[in-house]
Design a protein around this motif. Structure first.
Motif, PDB file in Angstrom:
ATOM      1  N   SER A  95     112.944  23.815 -14.773  1.00  0.00           N
ATOM      2  CA  SER A  95     113.456  24.333 -13.453  1.00  0.00           C
ATOM      3  C   SER A  95     114.317  23.200 -12.812  1.00  0.00           C
ATOM      4  CB  SER A  95     112.557  24.554 -12.674  1.00  0.00           C
ATOM      5  OG  SER A  95     112.003  23.748 -12.302  1.00  0.00           O
ATOM      6  N   SER A  96     114.909  23.195 -11.667  1.00  0.00           N
ATOM      7  CA  SER A  96     115.585  22.323 -11.028  1.00  0.00           C
ATOM      8  C   SER A  96     114.752  21.471 -10.131  1.00  0.00           C
ATOM      9  CB  SER A  96     116.708  22.701 -10.061  1.00  0.00           C
ATOM     10  OG  SER A  96     115.859  23.764  -9.014  1.00  0.00           O
ATOM     11  N   PHE A  97     113.360  21.797 -10.237  1.00  0.00           N
ATOM     12  CA  PHE A  97     112.342  21.087  -9.288  1.00  0.00           C
ATOM     13  C   PHE A  97     111.600  19.969 -10.225  1.00  0.00           C
ATOM     14  CE2 PHE A  97     112.567  24.743  -6.556  1.00  0.00           C
ATOM     15  CZ  PHE A  97     112.286  24.227  -5.374  1.00  0.00           C
ATOM     16  N   SER A  98     111.450  18.967  -9.563  1.00  0.00           N
ATOM     17  CA  SER A  98     110.734  17.787 -10.121  1.00  0.00           C
ATOM     18  C   SER A  98     109.225  17.942  -9.928  1.00  0.00           C
ATOM     19  CB  SER A  98     110.998  16.423  -9.678  1.00  0.00           C
ATOM     20  OG  SER A  98     110.772  16.090  -8.489  1.00  0.00           O
ATOM     21  N   ILE A  99     108.121  17.484 -10.649  1.00  0.00           N
ATOM     22  CA  ILE A  99     106.881  17.729 -10.443  1.00  0.00           C
ATOM     23  C   ILE A  99     106.480  16.791  -9.251  1.00  0.00           C
ATOM     24  CG2 ILE A  99     106.329  15.636 -11.972  1.00  0.00           C
ATOM     25  CD1 ILE A  99     104.279  18.756 -11.427  1.00  0.00           C
ATOM     26  N   GLU A 100     107.309  15.650  -9.049  1.00  0.00           N
ATOM     27  CA  GLU A 100     107.176  14.840  -7.884  1.00  0.00           C
ATOM     28  C   GLU A 100     107.522  15.793  -6.578  1.00  0.00           C
ATOM     29  OE1 GLU A 100     107.709  12.413 -11.107  1.00  0.00           O
ATOM     30  OE2 GLU A 100     108.745  13.876 -10.213  1.00  0.00           O
ATOM     31  N   GLN A 101     108.471  16.319  -6.667  1.00  0.00           N
ATOM     32  CA  GLN A 101     108.921  17.106  -5.450  1.00  0.00           C
ATOM     33  C   GLN A 101     107.767  18.237  -5.071  1.00  0.00           C
ATOM     34  OE1 GLN A 101     112.582  18.753  -5.757  1.00  0.00           O
ATOM     35  NE2 GLN A 101     112.833  20.105  -3.581  1.00  0.00           N
ATOM     36  N   VAL A 102     107.478  19.017  -6.243  1.00  0.00           N
ATOM     37  CA  VAL A 102     106.549  20.177  -5.767  1.00  0.00           C
ATOM     38  C   VAL A 102     105.104  19.683  -5.225  1.00  0.00           C
ATOM     39  CG1 VAL A 102     107.530  21.914  -7.204  1.00  0.00           C
ATOM     40  CG2 VAL A 102     105.750  20.418  -8.323  1.00  0.00           C
ATOM     41  N   ILE A 103     104.649  18.508  -5.924  1.00  0.00           N
ATOM     42  CA  ILE A 103     103.405  17.730  -5.289  1.00  0.00           C
ATOM     43  C   ILE A 103     103.541  17.488  -3.757  1.00  0.00           C
ATOM     44  CG2 ILE A 103     102.032  15.787  -5.609  1.00  0.00           C
ATOM     45  CD1 ILE A 103     102.517  15.987  -8.578  1.00  0.00           C
ATOM     46  N   ALA A 104     104.835  17.083  -3.388  1.00  0.00           N
ATOM     47  CA  ALA A 104     104.961  16.469  -2.056  1.00  0.00           C
ATOM     48  C   ALA A 104     105.117  17.814  -1.140  1.00  0.00           C
ATOM     49  CB  ALA A 104     106.174  15.419  -1.954  1.00  0.00           C
ATOM     50  N   GLU A 105     105.497  18.689  -1.751  1.00  0.00           N
ATOM     51  CA  GLU A 105     106.058  19.718  -0.677  1.00  0.00           C
ATOM     52  C   GLU A 105     104.874  20.692  -0.608  1.00  0.00           C
ATOM     53  OE1 GLU A 105     109.489  21.580  -1.875  1.00  0.00           O
ATOM     54  OE2 GLU A 105     110.757  19.805  -0.841  1.00  0.00           O
ATOM     55  N   ARG A 106     103.836  20.790  -1.396  1.00  0.00           N
ATOM     56  CA  ARG A 106     102.737  21.731  -1.567  1.00  0.00           C
ATOM     57  C   ARG A 106     101.856  21.895  -0.469  1.00  0.00           C
ATOM     58  NH1 ARG A 106      98.042  22.842  -1.398  1.00  0.00           N
ATOM     59  NH2 ARG A 106      97.644  20.576  -0.977  1.00  0.00           N
ATOM     60  N   ARG A 107     101.741  22.871   0.216  1.00  0.00           N
ATOM     61  CA  ARG A 107     100.699  23.121   1.408  1.00  0.00           C
ATOM     62  C   ARG A 107     100.147  24.461   1.115  1.00  0.00           C
ATOM     63  NH1 ARG A 107     102.061  18.782   1.529  1.00  0.00           N
ATOM     64  NH2 ARG A 107     102.842  17.487   3.353  1.00  0.00           N
ATOM     65  N   SER A 108      98.671  24.542   1.516  1.00  0.00           N
ATOM     66  CA  SER A 108      98.207  25.877   1.596  1.00  0.00           C
ATOM     67  C   SER A 108      98.515  26.742   2.894  1.00  0.00           C
ATOM     68  CB  SER A 108      96.614  25.694   1.739  1.00  0.00           C
ATOM     69  OG  SER A 108      95.799  24.868   0.863  1.00  0.00           O
TER      70      SER A 108
ATOM     71  N   MET B 160      99.253  26.867  -7.867  1.00  0.00           N
ATOM     72  CA  MET B 160      99.884  26.267  -6.548  1.00  0.00           C
ATOM     73  C   MET B 160     101.474  25.581  -6.645  1.00  0.00           C
ATOM     74  SD  MET B 160      96.579  25.566  -4.225  1.00  0.00           S
ATOM     75  CE  MET B 160      97.411  25.921  -2.628  1.00  0.00           C
ATOM     76  N   LEU B 161     101.296  24.638  -7.666  1.00  0.00           N
ATOM     77  CA  LEU B 161     102.591  24.005  -8.027  1.00  0.00           C
ATOM     78  C   LEU B 161     103.842  24.682  -8.387  1.00  0.00           C
ATOM     79  CD1 LEU B 161     101.145  20.671  -9.342  1.00  0.00           C
ATOM     80  CD2 LEU B 161     101.773  21.107  -7.005  1.00  0.00           C
ATOM     81  N   GLN B 162     103.202  25.765  -9.330  1.00  0.00           N
ATOM     82  CA  GLN B 162     104.183  26.708  -9.672  1.00  0.00           C
ATOM     83  C   GLN B 162     104.747  27.554  -8.516  1.00  0.00           C
ATOM     84  OE1 GLN B 162     105.848  27.514 -13.320  1.00  0.00           O
ATOM     85  NE2 GLN B 162     107.058  27.733 -11.736  1.00  0.00           N
ATOM     86  N   ALA B 163     103.856  28.085  -7.722  1.00  0.00           N
ATOM     87  CA  ALA B 163     104.201  28.780  -6.560  1.00  0.00           C
ATOM     88  C   ALA B 163     105.359  28.033  -6.009  1.00  0.00           C
ATOM     89  CB  ALA B 163     103.111  29.141  -5.771  1.00  0.00           C
ATOM     90  N   GLN B 164     104.998  26.592  -5.666  1.00  0.00           N
ATOM     91  CA  GLN B 164     106.080  26.090  -4.922  1.00  0.00           C
ATOM     92  C   GLN B 164     107.481  25.947  -5.382  1.00  0.00           C
ATOM     93  OE1 GLN B 164     105.121  24.591  -1.621  1.00  0.00           O
ATOM     94  NE2 GLN B 164     107.152  23.993  -1.333  1.00  0.00           N
TER      95      GLN B 164
ATOM     96  N   LEU C 111     107.256  30.239  -3.307  1.00  0.00           N
ATOM     97  CA  LEU C 111     106.241  31.128  -2.909  1.00  0.00           C
ATOM     98  C   LEU C 111     105.204  30.304  -2.285  1.00  0.00           C
ATOM     99  CD1 LEU C 111     105.826  33.357  -6.110  1.00  0.00           C
ATOM    100  CD2 LEU C 111     106.624  34.094  -3.778  1.00  0.00           C
ATOM    101  N   ASP C 112     104.069  31.090  -1.624  1.00  0.00           N
ATOM    102  CA  ASP C 112     102.987  30.072  -1.062  1.00  0.00           C
ATOM    103  C   ASP C 112     101.655  30.743  -1.579  1.00  0.00           C
ATOM    104  OD1 ASP C 112     104.504  28.166   0.898  1.00  0.00           O
ATOM    105  OD2 ASP C 112     105.511  30.059   1.370  1.00  0.00           O
ATOM    106  N   THR C 113     100.664  29.822  -1.381  1.00  0.00           N
ATOM    107  CA  THR C 113      99.606  30.389  -1.779  1.00  0.00           C
ATOM    108  C   THR C 113      98.192  29.379  -1.216  1.00  0.00           C
ATOM    109  OG1 THR C 113      97.846  31.206  -3.591  1.00  0.00           O
ATOM    110  CG2 THR C 113      99.361  29.362  -3.975  1.00  0.00           C
ATOM    111  N   LEU C 114      97.067  29.651  -1.730  1.00  0.00           N
ATOM    112  CA  LEU C 114      95.718  28.744  -1.143  1.00  0.00           C
ATOM    113  C   LEU C 114      94.751  29.197  -2.143  1.00  0.00           C
ATOM    114  CD1 LEU C 114      93.828  30.023   1.660  1.00  0.00           C
ATOM    115  CD2 LEU C 114      95.495  31.361   0.721  1.00  0.00           C
ATOM    116  N   MET C 115      93.851  28.018  -2.464  1.00  0.00           N
ATOM    117  CA  MET C 115      92.580  28.301  -2.922  1.00  0.00           C
ATOM    118  C   MET C 115      91.607  28.802  -2.079  1.00  0.00           C
ATOM    119  SD  MET C 115      92.218  24.877  -5.286  1.00  0.00           S
ATOM    120  CE  MET C 115      93.790  24.240  -6.271  1.00  0.00           C
ATOM    121  N   TRP C 116      90.968  30.003  -2.287  1.00  0.00           N
ATOM    122  CA  TRP C 116      89.941  30.763  -1.407  1.00  0.00           C
ATOM    123  C   TRP C 116      88.701  30.764  -1.806  1.00  0.00           C
ATOM    124  CZ3 TRP C 116      91.735  35.439   2.027  1.00  0.00           C
ATOM    125  CH2 TRP C 116      90.717  35.417   2.995  1.00  0.00           C
TER     126      TRP C 116
END
Length: 242
Positions: A51-64, A198-202, A206-211
């Motif tokens: 995809s056009s996303f880097s792993i570093e970008q999704v790690i930095a942007e991921r939020r619950s 979670m990283l794939q969702a980002q 999309l958004d998610t959380l671990m519950w």
């Protein structure tokens, strides 16, 4: 007469084009699942591996995220999320997207569908090797799942288009590693799979959380589990703008 013959020919061509268009449209519609029965399977679209996303970008942007809209999720995105959690990444050896102690793969993913394009509302279980969903219940089971959490939080399940439940058949791992260390390995594996999701969702906007705060008994019953133990609930959707 010549003009009439030309007109009739044009009319026949138009009728052929229209009928062909209808046939093609009907063929397209045949791929949409209109109704399902328990035990039916749904083939998921093949996952992509770039995809056009880097792993570093999704790690930095991921939020619950804890508040979601009920906006529809595409079948392609659902497929990608499931693959990222437990999908097969090595056809010959059967390795999956998340690491597993001894490659025992105790995890099972249950999918509560509320609003996914081309899939009826219901409860499904993911089959990694076939990359398919199998129907566990052909009606909305989200309210049953919501009984496992506090009443003031049930909208996170009832208004969310997709909810994953990650469970585990502990015996697959404890048979090799024992009942002391085995469960520890399973929980590590569940965390790794959930983080992948979670990283794939980002990367899919999309958004998610671990519950993990829920009543195990209600989750077990809502999923119609057998030997599994529930570990995580993951509502997945688009973030509600407050």
């Amino acid at each position: 007469m010549r003009i009439l013959a030309i007109f009739l020919c044009l009319l026949l061509v138009a009728s052929f084009v229209i009928s062909t268009g209808i046939a093609e449209e009907d063929e397209k519609k045949s791929y949409k699942v209109e109704s399902i029965a328990v035990g039916d399977t749904i083939q998921l679209p093949p996952p992509r591996t770039s995809s056009s996303f880097s792993i570093e970008q999704v790690i930095a942007e991921r939020r619950s995220v804890r508040e979601f809209t009920d906006a529809v999720i595409s079948l392609e995105k659902l497929s990608q999320l499931l693959w990222s959690g437990q999908g097969i990444t090595d056809d010959r050896r059967g390795y999956r997207a998340a690491p597993s102690a001894g490659a025992k793969y105790p995890l099972e993913i249950y999918v509560f569908v509320g609003n996914v394009q081309d899939i009826p509302i219901g409860l499904y279980r993911y089959f990694p090797y076939e990359h398919q969903l199998i129907v566990v219940a052909n009606y909305d089971r989200r309210r049953d799942l919501a009984r496992s959490i506090p009443p003031n939080q049930i909208d996170r399940i009832l208004e969310t288009p997709v909810v994953f439940v990650i469970g585990a058949v502990m015996e697959r791992t404890t048979r090799k590693y024992g009942t002391t260390r085995g469960p520890r390995y399973v929980y590590i594996e569940a965390g790794a799979a959930a983080e992948n999701i979670m990283l794939q969702a980002q990367a899919l906007y999309l958004d998610t959380l671990m519950w993990g705060a829920f009543d195990d008994n209600f989750v077990y019953k809502a999923c119609r589990m057998d030997r599994e133990e529930p570990i995580l609930i993951m509502p997945i959707g688009y973030k509600k703008k407050l």
